[in-house]
Design a protein around this motif. Sequence first.
Motif, PDB file in Angstrom:
ATOM      1  N   GLY A  25     -35.896 -17.867   0.077  1.00 48.31           N
ATOM      2  CA  GLY A  25     -36.659 -19.064   0.428  1.00 48.31           C
ATOM      3  C   GLY A  25     -36.908 -19.975  -0.758  1.00 48.31           C
ATOM      4  N   TYR A  26     -36.745 -19.466  -1.987  1.00 52.04           N
ATOM      5  CA  TYR A  26     -36.880 -20.313  -3.177  1.00 52.04           C
ATOM      6  C   TYR A  26     -35.669 -21.239  -3.279  1.00 52.04           C
ATOM      7  CZ  TYR A  26     -40.594 -17.374  -5.266  1.00 52.04           C
ATOM      8  OH  TYR A  26     -41.763 -16.704  -5.529  1.00 52.04           O
ATOM      9  N   ALA A  27     -35.835 -22.350  -3.975  1.00 49.11           N
ATOM     10  CA  ALA A  27     -34.714 -23.260  -4.228  1.00 49.11           C
ATOM     11  C   ALA A  27     -33.594 -22.473  -4.909  1.00 49.11           C
ATOM     12  CB  ALA A  27     -35.172 -24.410  -5.123  1.00 49.11           C
ATOM     13  N   ASP A  28     -32.379 -22.565  -4.359  1.00 49.28           N
ATOM     14  CA  ASP A  28     -31.277 -21.756  -4.906  1.00 49.28           C
ATOM     15  C   ASP A  28     -29.930 -22.463  -4.873  1.00 49.28           C
ATOM     16  OD1 ASP A  28     -30.735 -21.749  -2.210  1.00 49.28           O
ATOM     17  OD2 ASP A  28     -30.679 -19.566  -2.006  1.00 49.28           O
ATOM     18  N   TRP A  29     -29.924 -23.792  -4.916  1.00 52.14           N
ATOM     19  CA  TRP A  29     -28.638 -24.493  -4.851  1.00 52.14           C
ATOM     20  C   TRP A  29     -27.825 -24.340  -6.132  1.00 52.14           C
ATOM     21  CZ3 TRP A  29     -33.281 -27.162  -4.463  1.00 52.14           C
ATOM     22  CH2 TRP A  29     -33.627 -28.007  -5.505  1.00 52.14           C
ATOM     23  N   ASN A  30     -28.429 -23.862  -7.203  1.00 46.70           N
ATOM     24  CA  ASN A  30     -27.691 -23.497  -8.411  1.00 46.70           C
ATOM     25  C   ASN A  30     -27.634 -21.969  -8.454  1.00 46.70           C
ATOM     26  OD1 ASN A  30     -26.990 -22.737 -11.066  1.00 46.70           O
ATOM     27  ND2 ASN A  30     -27.861 -24.612 -11.921  1.00 46.70           N
ATOM     28  N   PRO A  31     -26.438 -21.382  -8.510  1.00 49.01           N
ATOM     29  CA  PRO A  31     -26.331 -19.917  -8.485  1.00 49.01           C
ATOM     30  C   PRO A  31     -27.125 -19.215  -9.595  1.00 49.01           C
ATOM     31  CG  PRO A  31     -24.173 -20.926  -8.210  1.00 49.01           C
ATOM     32  CD  PRO A  31     -25.131 -22.034  -8.542  1.00 49.01           C
ATOM     33  N   LYS A  32     -27.351 -19.870 -10.733  1.00 53.57           N
ATOM     34  CA  LYS A  32     -28.109 -19.264 -11.827  1.00 53.57           C
ATOM     35  C   LYS A  32     -29.575 -19.040 -11.457  1.00 53.57           C
ATOM     36  CE  LYS A  32     -25.343 -21.126 -15.602  1.00 53.57           C
ATOM     37  NZ  LYS A  32     -25.344 -21.990 -16.788  1.00 53.57           N
ATOM     38  N   TRP A  33     -30.042 -19.693 -10.406  1.00 51.06           N
ATOM     39  CA  TRP A  33     -31.453 -19.609 -10.035  1.00 51.06           C
ATOM     40  C   TRP A  33     -31.764 -18.393  -9.176  1.00 51.06           C
ATOM     41  CZ3 TRP A  33     -32.355 -25.291  -8.094  1.00 51.06           C
ATOM     42  CH2 TRP A  33     -32.120 -26.175  -9.147  1.00 51.06           C
ATOM     43  N   THR A  87     -37.363 -15.977 -16.714  1.00 55.05           N
ATOM     44  CA  THR A  87     -38.418 -16.003 -17.736  1.00 55.05           C
ATOM     45  C   THR A  87     -38.614 -17.451 -18.194  1.00 55.05           C
ATOM     46  OG1 THR A  87     -36.875 -15.786 -19.575  1.00 55.05           O
ATOM     47  CG2 THR A  87     -37.672 -13.723 -18.572  1.00 55.05           C
ATOM     48  N   PRO A  88     -39.650 -17.743 -18.970  1.00 53.22           N
ATOM     49  CA  PRO A  88     -39.789 -19.102 -19.488  1.00 53.22           C
ATOM     50  C   PRO A  88     -38.532 -19.574 -20.240  1.00 53.22           C
ATOM     51  CG  PRO A  88     -41.848 -17.948 -19.784  1.00 53.22           C
ATOM     52  CD  PRO A  88     -40.846 -16.925 -19.282  1.00 53.22           C
ATOM     53  N   GLU A  89     -37.903 -18.687 -20.987  1.00 56.62           N
ATOM     54  CA  GLU A  89     -36.705 -19.071 -21.737  1.00 56.62           C
ATOM     55  C   GLU A  89     -35.541 -19.424 -20.813  1.00 56.62           C
ATOM     56  OE1 GLU A  89     -33.760 -17.425 -25.276  1.00 56.62           O
ATOM     57  OE2 GLU A  89     -35.459 -16.223 -24.640  1.00 56.62           O
ATOM     58  N   THR A  90     -35.269 -18.572 -19.811  1.00 55.48           N
ATOM     59  CA  THR A  90     -34.147 -18.863 -18.915  1.00 55.48           C
ATOM     60  C   THR A  90     -34.471 -20.038 -17.996  1.00 55.48           C
ATOM     61  OG1 THR A  90     -34.881 -17.126 -17.372  1.00 55.48           O
ATOM     62  CG2 THR A  90     -33.200 -16.525 -18.990  1.00 55.48           C
ATOM     63  N   TRP A  91     -35.739 -20.226 -17.670  1.00 53.95           N
ATOM     64  CA  TRP A  91     -36.180 -21.387 -16.889  1.00 53.95           C
ATOM     65  C   TRP A  91     -35.846 -22.682 -17.624  1.00 53.95           C
ATOM     66  CZ3 TRP A  91     -41.216 -23.624 -18.482  1.00 53.95           C
ATOM     67  CH2 TRP A  91     -41.610 -24.712 -17.708  1.00 53.95           C
ATOM     68  N   MET A  92     -36.190 -22.764 -18.909  1.00 57.81           N
ATOM     69  CA  MET A  92     -35.903 -23.967 -19.687  1.00 57.81           C
ATOM     70  C   MET A  92     -34.396 -24.181 -19.813  1.00 57.81           C
ATOM     71  SD  MET A  92     -38.718 -25.511 -20.509  1.00 57.81           S
ATOM     72  CE  MET A  92     -38.598 -26.456 -22.012  1.00 57.81           C
TER      73      MET A  92
END
Length: 148
Positions: free
Chosen positions: A70-78, A83-88
């Motif tokens: 249910g989270y936004a997932d149109w980018n496969p990396k998501w 973590t904060p680092e991978t989020w940025m």
Amino acid sequence: MTLPLPAAAEQHVVCTLAVDVETNETLIGDGSCNQRISSASTFKIAISLMAFDSGIFTASDQPEWPFQEGYADWNPKWSQSTTPETWMRDSVVWFSQRATEKMGAGLPFGDDGKLLKGQPFDWYVGWAEKENRTVALPSSFASANART
């Protein structure tokens, strides 16, 4: 086959704003500050500062939140724990959404202490204090006329 190079994007200031909290005086108002716009990806910087300041983020690798259906997932990396680092790095939209929900950012609280989700405040980036002056740095305005 050779593809043409993309056209260079025009660079311009959308809005830079600083307001004296005590007097409501606009100290800096460069750009179209009276129009609502999306803060886009650059707002992750402000979210990260507020999340670290409030203790929601404690390190570049903490917290690590799991991806949920249910989270936004149109980018496969998501579609993975973030973590904060991978989020940025990967600009993970759902992580921004969860962080702002945990902070209650932009939402007022009712008399019972619960968030009033139907009555959002406008975003602000933060404030600065020097001597006896406090300056607010809002990212957009709900009522720009009140500040001019």
